[in-house]
Design a protein around this motif. Structure first.
Motif, mmCIF file in Angstrom:
data_model
loop_
_atom_site.group_PDB
_atom_site.id
_atom_site.type_symbol
_atom_site.label_atom_id
_atom_site.label_comp_id
_atom_site.label_asym_id
_atom_site.label_seq_id
_atom_site.Cartn_x
_atom_site.Cartn_y
_atom_site.Cartn_z
ATOM 1 N N LEU A 1 -9.413 2.504 -0.485
ATOM 2 C CA LEU A 1 -8.161 3.253 -0.304
ATOM 3 C C LEU A 1 -7.735 4.032 -1.544
ATOM 4 N N PHE A 2 -8.091 3.540 -2.723
ATOM 5 C CA PHE A 2 -7.670 4.175 -3.969
ATOM 6 C C PHE A 2 -8.842 4.324 -4.936
ATOM 7 N N GLY B 1 -7.716 6.643 2.452
ATOM 8 C CA GLY B 1 -6.371 6.257 2.044
ATOM 9 C C GLY B 1 -5.330 7.269 2.469
ATOM 10 N N LEU C 1 -5.300 8.483 -3.847
ATOM 11 C CA LEU C 1 -5.778 8.090 -2.525
ATOM 12 C C LEU C 1 -7.152 8.684 -2.247
ATOM 13 N N PHE D 1 0.840 -1.209 0.000
ATOM 14 C CA PHE D 1 0.000 0.000 0.000
ATOM 15 C C PHE D 1 0.869 1.251 0.000
ATOM 16 N N VAL E 1 -3.828 -5.011 -2.532
ATOM 17 C CA VAL E 1 -4.559 -3.782 -2.218
ATOM 18 C C VAL E 1 -6.018 -4.091 -1.945
ATOM 19 N N GLU F 1 -8.084 -3.508 1.529
ATOM 20 C CA GLU F 1 -9.330 -2.732 1.569
ATOM 21 C C GLU F 1 -10.440 -3.542 2.230
ATOM 22 N N ALA G 1 0.799 4.028 -2.986
ATOM 23 C CA ALA G 1 0.438 5.410 -2.638
ATOM 24 C C ALA G 1 1.568 6.374 -2.973
#
Length: 301
Positions: free
Chosen positions: A50-51, A64, A60, A12, A39, A43, A16
């Motif tokens: 998160l994305f 996130g 993000l 992650f 990912v 989540e 990010a």
């Protein structure tokens, strides 16, 4: 909530950081499907998206961003520990974790790092480019050992501050504004022109805002930038009048590509400083690096 595998947080962190699944996969030597699956699992485990996808990769979400703020600190601590452990078996080797502002790096710091590395080849300098506020926060969190950044500081509590050299901010323009070359203009007149400046998240911008407020003026740039690297090309192309540092513009001024605008009110000089956090002991290699900066600049002064 069951315990989450740290590798998921590590993946992650890199997704990010790069804001791109492909780049994260290449960096970690993993396949894109593996990255995407990790990912998705994270989540699901956290119960939070998160994305979201963007034109360039991923961005993000609010959740996130909150997670990244904490995970980035944890990862940097872990990565630093791994590096320091790797050096234990190598006699006389050490790491200096340095946070440097763009202004410091551009004006003199890179040259000083090169000289220090030549004199102390067994001391590795790990450099993070960051704003003054971010560097001070990183110092207090023990993510870096020393910050070489510009004043002023919003809060000096718990900081050891060594002034390395003075820094002069100036107003500069391209030749499209040549009719201002032989004039002295006030800040009240200056605000009528298109201005180029950094965003108000930077120490430089906050400093300039303060100066303008002292003259009952509000600094409202036509162009606001996140990096000082973009100011010069925009000024040279006559997109506006910019605020820059004399040390980084001197060569362009002497070459006649831009000129310094004479302002009636002088902008007081600031300082570039080496800063450490008093709550942590300064390692000997870090102090050696700070002393070298102070010594080199005192000789040149």
């Amino acid at each position: 909530m069951r315990e989450i595998n740290f590798e998921h947080y590590k993946i992650f962190y890199y997704v990010a950081k790069f804001q791109n699944i492909t780049m994260a996969a290449n960096y970690l030597f993993l396949s894109q499907p593996s990255i995407s699956r990790c990912v998705k699992n994270l989540e699901d485990e956290l119960g939070c998206k998160l994305f979201v996808r963007s034109k360039k990769g991923v961005e993000l979400t609010t959740g996130g961003e909150m997670l990244f703020k904490h995970i980035s600190i944890a990862c940097k601590h872990i990565f630093s520990a791994e590096e320091e452990l790797a050096l234990i078996s190598e006699r006389d080797r050490a790491i200096v974790r340095l946070g440097g502002s763009e202004v410091a790096l551009q004006s003199f710091l890179i040259d000083r790092i090169v000289e220090f590395h030549r004199e102390h080849p067994k001391i590795q300098i790990k450099i993070d480019s960051m704003s003054t506020p971010d560097a001070i926060e990183a110092l207090r969190a023990n993510l870096i050992d020393v910050a070489v950044v510009t004043s002023p500081f919003a809060d000096k509590t718990g900081l050891n501050i060594n002034v390395i050299k003075k820094l002069q901010d100036i107003v500069a323009a391209g030749n499209g504004f040549s009719y201002l070359k032989d004039k002295e203009i006030s800040l009240h007149e200056l605000v009528k022109y298109p201005l180029i400046c950094l965003k108000n998240t930077t120490t430089t911008r906050n400093y300039l805002d303060h100066i303008f407020r002292q003259h009952n003026l509000l600094l409202r740039p036509d162009i606001e930038l996140t990096s000082i690297n973009f100011v010069m090309p925009m000024v040279k192309n006559n997109l506006g009048i910019g605020f820059m540092q004399y040390a980084t513009t001197k060569a362009e001024i002497e070459a006649g590509n831009i000129f310094r605008v004479n302002t009636k009110e002088q902008i007081p000089p600031r300082s570039i400083c080496a800063v450490t956090a008093s709550q942590y002991e300064t390692p000997e290699p870090v102090q050696r690096f700070i002393d070298s900066l102070l010594e080199k600049e005192s000789v040149e002064a």
